[in-house]
Design an enzyme around this catalytic site. Sequence first.
Site, mmCIF file in Angstrom:
data_model
loop_
_atom_site.group_PDB
_atom_site.id
_atom_site.type_symbol
_atom_site.label_atom_id
_atom_site.label_comp_id
_atom_site.label_asym_id
_atom_site.label_seq_id
_atom_site.Cartn_x
_atom_site.Cartn_y
_atom_site.Cartn_z
ATOM 1 N N PRO A 30 26.809 41.875 28.783
ATOM 2 C CG PRO A 30 24.704 41.087 30.676
ATOM 3 C CD PRO A 30 26.445 42.013 30.124
ATOM 4 C CB ALA A 71 18.505 42.023 29.913
ATOM 5 C CD GLN A 100 22.384 42.071 32.036
ATOM 6 O OE1 GLN A 100 21.523 42.232 31.797
ATOM 7 N NE2 GLN A 100 23.096 43.191 32.730
ATOM 8 C CE1 TYR A 137 15.226 48.208 30.960
ATOM 9 C CE2 TYR A 137 17.703 47.641 31.035
ATOM 10 C CZ TYR A 137 16.183 48.341 30.138
ATOM 11 O OH TYR A 137 16.644 47.925 28.978
ATOM 12 N NE ARG A 197 26.459 47.276 33.537
ATOM 13 C CZ ARG A 197 26.275 47.110 31.703
ATOM 14 N NH1 ARG A 197 25.809 44.754 31.610
ATOM 15 N NH2 ARG A 197 26.390 47.119 30.898
#
Length: 363
Positions: free
Chosen positions: A23, A57, A100, A182, A230
């Site tokens: 991604p 994302a 993702q 994140y 991920r």
Amino acid sequence: MSQLFSPYQLGNLALANRIVIAPMCQYSAEDGNASDWHVIHLGNLALSGAALLFLEATAVEPDGRISPFDLGLWSDENEAALAKVLDSAHRWSDMPIGVQLAHAGRKASVDRPWKGGHQLGLNEGGWTVHAPSEVGFESYPRPPRSLTGGDIARIVEAFAASAQRAVRLGLAAIELHAAHGYLMHQFLSPLSNRREDEYGGSLENRMRFPLAVFDAVRAVVPAGYPVGFRISGTDWVDGGWDVEQSIAFSKAAKARGADFIHVSSGGLSAAQKIPLGPSYQVPLARAVKEATGVSTIAVGLITEPEQAEAIVGTGEADLVGLARGILYDPRWPWHAAAALGASVKAPNQYLRSQPRQYSKLFA
């Protein structure tokens, strides 16, 4: 025979080779809606000869976007816009496309990278950001608000709802973004998670939210549908998230049915000290694979065909992920197949471009 160009299976998804397009945020959506840029960008990559392409994302709620220009999958409008892009890509390519799903947490509400990437003020189109704790990302002036138990439950459901949309769209796999600082990574790392409830403190508690997201997503997708994570294998900061905790998390995810772990690193703290170099993150993927047996994707400065071949051939990882390198060279899989004496699929319209010296390049 080239191991890089040997087939592989993720859940019920058959992959033609071991090359995955990781991604990559494009910051080119409007209100979460995919745009004409995504038609060009994804259409180009879908002709590359890789085995699997992951969308950037993709936020599960508006406040979960990194920037106001991120792709989203929280509304019917988002779903319809993305459907048009995917229909265009699939008309000319049978490459599987996954997504993702993500929430940016305290790293949300920033400008595009080419505009400096600073945190946007509330008068600049920014918003109040949320995190496990009221611990802000070092370079951002506005601190986050701590998520309540109700907020956490809502976000878990938002991931599940976006996963249902992904299945309706015909997306082939879901990667849950628990890396690069994140929201899910913020819960995992003791540097950002200072909670004193069931979501903080011990490793078991810090893993609770991302594993709840996984369980909610797995519950709404068909049997055999590939779902994985991920992760950042390490924060590259003393006292932070590290490879031992990554292994523990990967074991827990595998036990719940995770099909793969995509191993990256860093992104949580400005204090990180990353030893950049070719294949610098591959040892993290190897450690996860050796300890858990889960299918792993290695990524990070993998640029040469022989390098990728060695990673797969020696069992360091099952697949290799390309990101910036394939933006620079969108035909990297073609060139790798030529170098390794393998074959790769090309669109009919491009078959005449096969070089004479590689008479068996295009399968």
